[in-house]
Motif scaffolding. Structure first.
Motif, PDB file in Angstrom:
ATOM      1  N   TRP A 249       0.847  -1.178   0.000  1.00  0.00           N
ATOM      2  CA  TRP A 249       0.000   0.000   0.000  1.00  0.00           C
ATOM      3  C   TRP A 249       0.882   1.226   0.000  1.00  0.00           C
ATOM      4  O   TRP A 249       2.099   1.133   0.146  1.00  0.00           O
ATOM      5  CB  TRP A 249      -0.994  -0.017   1.143  1.00  0.00           C
TER       6      TRP A 249
ATOM      7  N   LYS B  58       0.589   4.002   2.014  1.00  0.00           N
ATOM      8  CA  LYS B  58       0.426   4.830   3.213  1.00  0.00           C
ATOM      9  C   LYS B  58       1.635   5.751   3.374  1.00  0.00           C
ATOM     10  O   LYS B  58       2.779   5.309   3.350  1.00  0.00           O
ATOM     11  CB  LYS B  58       0.273   3.933   4.442  1.00  0.00           C
TER      12      LYS B  58
ATOM     13  N   GLY C  34      -3.621   7.652   5.403  1.00  0.00           N
ATOM     14  CA  GLY C  34      -3.223   6.793   6.524  1.00  0.00           C
ATOM     15  C   GLY C  34      -3.696   5.370   6.310  1.00  0.00           C
ATOM     16  O   GLY C  34      -3.502   4.790   5.247  1.00  0.00           O
ATOM     17  N   ASN C  35      -4.369   4.807   7.309  1.00  0.00           N
ATOM     18  CA  ASN C  35      -4.850   3.429   7.206  1.00  0.00           C
ATOM     19  C   ASN C  35      -5.984   3.267   6.201  1.00  0.00           C
ATOM     20  O   ASN C  35      -6.417   2.151   5.943  1.00  0.00           O
ATOM     21  CB  ASN C  35      -5.266   2.905   8.578  1.00  0.00           C
TER      22      ASN C  35
ATOM     23  N   CYS D   2      -5.628   4.036   3.060  1.00  0.00           N
ATOM     24  CA  CYS D   2      -5.030   3.826   1.739  1.00  0.00           C
ATOM     25  C   CYS D   2      -5.364   2.421   1.245  1.00  0.00           C
ATOM     26  O   CYS D   2      -5.307   1.456   2.016  1.00  0.00           O
ATOM     27  CB  CYS D   2      -3.520   4.006   1.804  1.00  0.00           C
TER      28      CYS D   2
END
Length: 144
Positions: free
Chosen positions: A66, A68, A98-99, A101
């Protein structure tokens, strides 16, 4: 897993920390433990041309990366234990959610993941099955 960019000094063959794919050699930073793989190329504003990051996993398995906290667009290239390209995520955009993504998974089991500046895979006209060579200073983890 994460992604982003790093510039290393010197030429592409310096220290043997390079990979070659599509007939082009890239100076790479190696991420071969959990902490390095987790940080990836986060918080970097650019990656020099001809550079990338090589993630080395202990085993071949499905991978998912990812973006992030990644500020630069990337190509995420997944290679199996034989260093054959098995999956590509091209032109992956930066993400500041952040989380939140989204993940970018491989479509087949992979052991090595090469992150390059977005557009490199298209420029090289990479197709699944392309092979990657390692410079002499890159030592794969167990199972190679």
């Amino acid at each position: 897993m994460l992604a982003a960019g790093l510039a290393l000094p010197g030429c592409a063959s310096e220290g043997g920390r390079w990979v070659e794919v599509g007939g082009t050699r890239y100076q790479v930073e190696i991420a071969d433990d959990d902490a390095e793989r987790a940080r990836g190329l986060m918080f970097r504003d650019r990656m020099e041309a001809g550079h990338g990051m090589l993630f080395i996993h202990d085993h071949e398995q499905m991978q998912s990366y990812w973006m992030k906290n990644t500020r630069i667009p990337l190509d995420i290239l997944y290679f199996d234990s034989a260093r054959r390209l098995v999956s590509q995520q091209r032109d992956v955009p930066p993400c500041s959610l952040g989380n939140g993504c989204p993940p970018y998974p491989s479509s087949a089991p992979a052991r090595y993941v090469l992150e390059l500046n977005a557009g490199e895979a298209a420029r090289l006209q990479l197709e699944d099955g392309a092979t990657m060579q390692f410079g002499p200073a890159i030592e794969p983890n167990s199972d190679d």
